[in-house]
Motif scaffolding. Sequence first.
Motif, PDB file in Angstrom:
ATOM      1  N   ASP B 458       5.707 -21.928  31.452  1.00 34.57           N
ATOM      2  CA  ASP B 458       4.957 -21.454  30.324  1.00 34.57           C
ATOM      3  C   ASP B 458       4.134 -22.966  29.653  1.00 34.57           C
ATOM      4  O   ASP B 458       3.978 -23.580  29.459  1.00 34.57           O
ATOM      5  N   ILE B 459       3.548 -21.754  28.574  1.00 34.78           N
ATOM      6  CA  ILE B 459       2.458 -23.628  27.865  1.00 34.78           C
ATOM      7  C   ILE B 459       3.741 -23.300  26.608  1.00 34.78           C
ATOM      8  O   ILE B 459       3.566 -24.369  25.859  1.00 34.78           O
ATOM      9  N   MET B 460       4.488 -22.740  25.501  1.00 35.25           N
ATOM     10  CA  MET B 460       4.609 -22.601  25.006  1.00 35.25           C
ATOM     11  C   MET B 460       6.561 -22.133  24.951  1.00 35.25           C
ATOM     12  O   MET B 460       6.389 -21.674  25.835  1.00 35.25           O
ATOM     13  N   PRO B 461       6.803 -23.131  23.726  1.00 32.49           N
ATOM     14  CA  PRO B 461       8.213 -23.163  24.373  1.00 32.49           C
ATOM     15  C   PRO B 461       8.642 -21.365  23.089  1.00 32.49           C
ATOM     16  O   PRO B 461       9.617 -21.588  21.907  1.00 32.49           O
ATOM     17  N   ALA B 462       8.419 -20.486  24.218  1.00 33.12           N
ATOM     18  CA  ALA B 462       8.810 -19.127  23.369  1.00 33.12           C
ATOM     19  C   ALA B 462      10.204 -19.251  23.585  1.00 33.12           C
ATOM     20  O   ALA B 462      11.093 -20.290  24.636  1.00 33.12           O
ATOM     21  N   GLU B 463      10.723 -18.086  22.603  1.00 41.07           N
ATOM     22  CA  GLU B 463      12.788 -17.712  22.471  1.00 41.07           C
ATOM     23  C   GLU B 463      12.858 -17.611  24.547  1.00 41.07           C
ATOM     24  O   GLU B 463      13.734 -18.270  24.707  1.00 41.07           O
ATOM     25  N   THR B 464      12.077 -16.731  25.694  1.00 43.12           N
ATOM     26  CA  THR B 464      13.007 -16.862  26.615  1.00 43.12           C
ATOM     27  C   THR B 464      12.563 -17.675  27.298  1.00 43.12           C
ATOM     28  O   THR B 464      13.545 -17.957  28.040  1.00 43.12           O
ATOM     29  N   PHE B 622       0.047 -10.175  21.653  1.00 45.46           N
ATOM     30  CA  PHE B 622       1.259  -9.751  21.835  1.00 45.46           C
ATOM     31  C   PHE B 622       2.497 -10.973  20.850  1.00 45.46           C
ATOM     32  O   PHE B 622       1.321 -11.169  20.380  1.00 45.46           O
ATOM     33  N   SER B 623       3.456 -11.519  21.753  1.00 45.93           N
ATOM     34  CA  SER B 623       4.057 -12.950  21.102  1.00 45.93           C
ATOM     35  C   SER B 623       3.134 -13.692  21.071  1.00 45.93           C
ATOM     36  O   SER B 623       3.466 -14.747  20.627  1.00 45.93           O
ATOM     37  N   ARG B 624       2.088 -14.215  22.377  1.00 42.01           N
ATOM     38  CA  ARG B 624       1.707 -15.170  22.794  1.00 42.01           C
ATOM     39  C   ARG B 624       0.944 -16.414  21.881  1.00 42.01           C
ATOM     40  O   ARG B 624       1.215 -17.583  22.060  1.00 42.01           O
ATOM     41  N   THR B 625       0.118 -15.555  20.718  1.00 41.61           N
ATOM     42  CA  THR B 625      -0.499 -16.434  20.016  1.00 41.61           C
ATOM     43  C   THR B 625      -0.077 -16.674  19.127  1.00 41.61           C
ATOM     44  O   THR B 625      -1.240 -17.563  17.641  1.00 41.61           O
ATOM     45  N   ILE B 626       0.977 -16.364  17.992  1.00 38.83           N
ATOM     46  CA  ILE B 626       1.709 -15.997  16.896  1.00 38.83           C
ATOM     47  C   ILE B 626       1.915 -17.747  16.161  1.00 38.83           C
ATOM     48  O   ILE B 626       1.281 -17.906  15.460  1.00 38.83           O
ATOM     49  N   ASN B 627       1.671 -19.009  16.905  1.00 37.16           N
ATOM     50  CA  ASN B 627       2.217 -19.464  16.544  1.00 37.16           C
ATOM     51  C   ASN B 627       0.296 -20.593  16.842  1.00 37.16           C
ATOM     52  O   ASN B 627       0.373 -21.382  16.130  1.00 37.16           O
ATOM     53  N   THR B 628       0.094 -20.136  17.807  1.00 38.30           N
ATOM     54  CA  THR B 628      -1.894 -20.685  17.164  1.00 38.30           C
ATOM     55  C   THR B 628      -2.360 -21.526  16.143  1.00 38.30           C
ATOM     56  O   THR B 628      -1.945 -19.594  15.463  1.00 38.30           O
ATOM     57  N   LEU B 697       8.901 -23.477  17.899  1.00 38.08           N
ATOM     58  CA  LEU B 697       7.682 -22.889  17.434  1.00 38.08           C
ATOM     59  C   LEU B 697       7.419 -22.496  15.888  1.00 38.08           C
ATOM     60  O   LEU B 697       7.838 -21.446  15.474  1.00 38.08           O
ATOM     61  N   SER B 698       6.938 -23.878  15.521  1.00 36.87           N
ATOM     62  CA  SER B 698       6.953 -24.468  14.542  1.00 36.87           C
ATOM     63  C   SER B 698       6.079 -23.741  13.340  1.00 36.87           C
ATOM     64  O   SER B 698       6.904 -22.748  11.991  1.00 36.87           O
ATOM     65  N   ALA B 700       5.175 -19.542  13.870  1.00 38.48           N
ATOM     66  CA  ALA B 700       6.029 -18.646  14.633  1.00 38.48           C
ATOM     67  C   ALA B 700       6.957 -17.872  13.682  1.00 38.48           C
ATOM     68  O   ALA B 700       7.413 -17.109  13.821  1.00 38.48           O
ATOM     69  N   HIS B 701       8.020 -19.385  14.121  1.00 39.62           N
ATOM     70  CA  HIS B 701       9.600 -18.755  13.884  1.00 39.62           C
ATOM     71  C   HIS B 701       9.726 -17.961  12.969  1.00 39.62           C
ATOM     72  O   HIS B 701       9.148 -18.909  11.520  1.00 39.62           O
ATOM     73  N   HIS B 702      10.301 -17.064  13.064  1.00 39.69           N
ATOM     74  CA  HIS B 702      11.045 -16.059  12.104  1.00 39.69           C
ATOM     75  C   HIS B 702       9.622 -15.441  11.170  1.00 39.69           C
ATOM     76  O   HIS B 702       9.972 -15.701   9.621  1.00 39.69           O
ATOM     77  N   SER B 703       8.515 -15.986  11.423  1.00 37.54           N
ATOM     78  CA  SER B 703       7.126 -15.227  10.939  1.00 37.54           C
ATOM     79  C   SER B 703       7.794 -13.608  10.949  1.00 37.54           C
ATOM     80  O   SER B 703       6.833 -13.390  12.320  1.00 37.54           O
ATOM     81  N   GLY B 704       7.583 -12.786   9.769  1.00 37.26           N
ATOM     82  CA  GLY B 704       7.754 -11.074  10.376  1.00 37.26           C
ATOM     83  C   GLY B 704       8.752 -10.644  11.250  1.00 37.26           C
ATOM     84  O   GLY B 704       9.533 -11.145  11.826  1.00 37.26           O
ATOM     85  N   VAL B 705       8.677  -9.738  11.575  1.00 36.58           N
ATOM     86  CA  VAL B 705       9.727  -9.204  12.681  1.00 36.58           C
ATOM     87  C   VAL B 705       9.066  -9.044  13.925  1.00 36.58           C
ATOM     88  O   VAL B 705       7.729  -7.303  14.036  1.00 36.58           O
ATOM     89  N   ASP B 706      10.093  -8.399  14.939  1.00 36.53           N
ATOM     90  CA  ASP B 706      10.021  -7.894  15.921  1.00 36.53           C
ATOM     91  C   ASP B 706      10.314  -6.792  16.370  1.00 36.53           C
ATOM     92  O   ASP B 706      11.457  -6.401  15.868  1.00 36.53           O
ATOM     93  N   ASP B 707       9.708  -6.083  16.559  1.00 41.40           N
ATOM     94  CA  ASP B 707       9.662  -4.602  16.840  1.00 41.40           C
ATOM     95  C   ASP B 707      10.621  -4.601  17.923  1.00 41.40           C
ATOM     96  O   ASP B 707      11.638  -3.341  18.089  1.00 41.40           O
ATOM     97  N   GLN B 708      10.985  -5.405  19.234  1.00 43.04           N
ATOM     98  CA  GLN B 708      11.826  -5.082  20.339  1.00 43.04           C
ATOM     99  C   GLN B 708      12.944  -5.067  20.002  1.00 43.04           C
ATOM    100  O   GLN B 708      13.175  -4.821  20.569  1.00 43.04           O
ATOM    101  N   GLU B 709      13.137  -5.612  18.780  1.00 43.92           N
ATOM    102  CA  GLU B 709      14.193  -6.172  18.650  1.00 43.92           C
ATOM    103  C   GLU B 709      15.371  -4.382  18.572  1.00 43.92           C
ATOM    104  O   GLU B 709      15.935  -4.035  18.415  1.00 43.92           O
TER     105      GLU B 709
END
Lengths: 185, 736
Positions: B458-464, B622-628, B697-698, B700-709
């Motif tokens: 991957d490009i970004m250090p996402a949780e998965t 999706f989740s992949r650009t939130i930190n951009t 992800l400095s 995006a971290h804890h920014s907003g709520v994850d619908d998937q959870e």
Amino acid sequence: MPRYVMVIDQSRCIGCMACVAACKRENNVPMEHFRTRVVEMVRGEFPQLRTEMRSELCNHCDHAPCVSICPTGASHKQKDGTVQINRKKCVGCKACIAACPYDVRYIHPEHGWADKCSFCQHRLKEGKEPACVATCIGRSRMFGDLDDPNSEVSHLLRENSWRVLKPEVGTQPHVYYINQFPRKS
Amino acid sequence: MAFSRRNFLKYAAMSAGGAAIVDTPFFSARARAEAEGGTARYVPTSCEMCFWKCGVIAKVQKNKDGVDEVVKLEGNPLHPQSLGKLCARGQAGIGQLYDPDRLKRPMIRTGERGDGKYKEVSWEEALSYTAENLKKIIEKHGPHSIAMFSHGSPGDYFTNLLSALGSGNISFPSFSQCKGIRDATWELTFGHKPATSCERVDMRNSRVIVLFGTHLGENMHNSQNQEFSQAVGNGAKIICVDPRYSTAASKASMWLPIKPGTDTALLLTWINILISEDLYDKAYIEQYATGFDQLKEAVKEYTPEWCAKETDLPEANIVEAARELGRYAPSVMIHPGRHVSWYGNDTQRVRAMAIINALLGSWGRKGGLYLPPKGKFPSYNDGAPEYPIPDEDPVIKGNYPFAGGEGLTQVVRDVTITSDPYPIKAWIIAGTDLLKALPAPARTREAISKLDFMIAVDIMPAETVMMADVILPECTYLERHDGLFKIETRESGVSLRQPAIEPMYDTKPAWWIASELCKKMGLDDYAVKDSWEERMKRQAKAWNVSWETLADKGYVSIPDSAAPYITPENQPVFKTPSGKIELYSSKLEEKHFDPIPKYEPTEQPGEGMYRLVYGRSPVHTFSRTINTPFLWELMKENELWLNKKEADRLGVKHGQRVRLENQDKVVSAPMLVKATERIRRDCVYMVHGFGHNSPRLSKAHHSGVDDQELITHYKVDPICGGTGMRVNFVKIIKEA
Ligand code: SF4
Ligand code: SF4
Ligand code: SF4
């Protein structure tokens, strides 16, 4: 000399913010400041609703309060109809920010000068449209020379009823709005 | 050097329409750079901020240290997916390239899985370690015990690796979490998907466009949105069926705020009206379709009066909408949509949508859906040998007879947990944040805990990604070759991806990573012979496309490939068992499913609960650009859309923060309330993809709520295996 204007067909704007992103990259606008924005205004009650999409930016006013109040002459009106800021002369006194009825200026956080939409002056010199217009996904923002009767903007303003923002303040904007709401065909 | 954008756009429109392209020097990246005096380079390539593959032209200049820097991205006017423009995400690609939070070096896990402790290693060490572990697992459990999940271009290269190893356990969330049901269902009905590189919707010529939950404007796919605005400008009637007053609904002449879960009732009633009022295209149905009589009989029970009660819509509007469709047919469409995994009985809803398009004669007609272009490209494998037959049958289709080749991610996850029918012990995750993509993330975590080995590319250090045992950092789309890409819009064409600059840090293109792993696994015959660029050149030759032109212009159209409408000479081919449009599906009947859609009510929320509905923002993928950085700035967190009267009733204020608790007692982080008239009282809405848990992800971290959870529950469609995710109910907890 051209007389540059922007014509905004509000009915075609889909609120996608491509214009805002393009402006920011084109002009290196600092983080969390904007030279243009897209405002979405919804009126009515469920389910009778109506939305106005409105792109806002400097109106490049003919009677620009920012120009008349500027103590140094940094803010000035050019022959091509645009209002520009001479950064060397600007002292960052914020008088223009207070004077502008449209809330479209900010002080650059690093350099201290006032900044706003320039109609992408540097692109106009190369014969290109402003960056927001070039990338407008909805083809809602259109740009051109009002002194050329055959330009797209001249046609649009002849064929549509148009309005400007806050006409009562007498600024005589160069940004025109058409089709405030989508047609309910 | 001056040139007029107007002319650019004019030419671009011509090329996308399939007419001959008028050439100008400025389609040539080289000529443009020369004309400007060589102060900048222009690199035509393909965007990957989402998966629409827009043509982009990257402007590259030397910075003050003499290092190449990408300074601007603009849309390629020649490319039919961009038509000279980029969306906000496309503009912000530079932000992804220069995001300081990017993965920079290969890493091997040193702590517990998920605690984020890693050591940086060399590529040689990372790849050897990866290969060793894969070999161990293959020895013990066989190659089928390795599974791969992907989204986007890295998937191609790792599909090659897995196929060469002899594992068929390859799956993509784009099927069961998104548009798989749509494609499989239209294949049952028309023998074709409704989309190739784009949905083949002829919106610019439409008179009536019906959108079911499809929120164009917010769901940003560049050329499709351009065409939607064009349709609005043309005065097309937009009929928007959505519990939420979306941007698209704000353009509509009729907004139908349907009770969620009842769409099939509306569709079947429309079919009934179209037939009983003789509004369908008789000649077309006679010539091209089978099963009309059975359909006519089956829909009789769905009356407008019944429908009004079921859907909570005014009866007059229900009837008027059907009549408008009939009146303007065939220049009308029910847009096929994209994400259709909603309620777990989605195949039948999508079937009903396809059937209406058939009745209106819109398939292959101006203003309806245009036909796929001509000009086929042979598949190209660069002389690699055939893949071995997998040692065990893949599990990717589960027990779902119409699951597609992209596989069912949730089934692979289930098998990983249960080891039934066999253990799956390693996952390769390439370009997808599975915890955000799949429903019931707790099950994803459980499956990961069963793995012996997990690889993330991957490009970004996402949780998965940060749960993997080895992390192989990919470079961004602006730093690599990919392709060639077949682009099938109204016409056929070819495009490519090529680097604007060299890969930054110690990152590598996915083709290289997968190819090196092939070599380490003793599969040299499947590795890239020299470089991907050389391979692309060979492929261009095999496809009879000039490499020089392609590399210089970014897109080459195939002459005379556009044949959008049915004419006496251009007859449609329906690849169904009967060779016709199957209003009555013989294949569904064979597998004991309803051959004609039936209405099945969906469970509705209980007292004090709201259905959780989610969707897209035009500035994020999706989740992949939130930190951009440049996109985060445009939308930092998602809001909870809550009906204003419900908010008043609950004593919740606009702008206040609340938590949500779902039916399984999962409680969300606090989120901002948007109290609005723009949504029904029985559901709430949020944009998907927020609420990142990875501290790396400095922004995006804890920014907003994850619908998937909150999507702990999902209902699987028995026919195609898609995971219906709009079956969760939440209550609002005021003390945030
Ligand atoms: S809009 Fe404001 S900044 Fe622009 S010219 Fe008018 S007064 Fe000046
Ligand atoms: S790019 Fe155009 S359509 Fe998109 S928000 Fe801006 S003005 Fe509206
Ligand atoms: S739609 Fe936007 S993000 Fe997607 S490929 Fe096109 S420009 Fe890139």
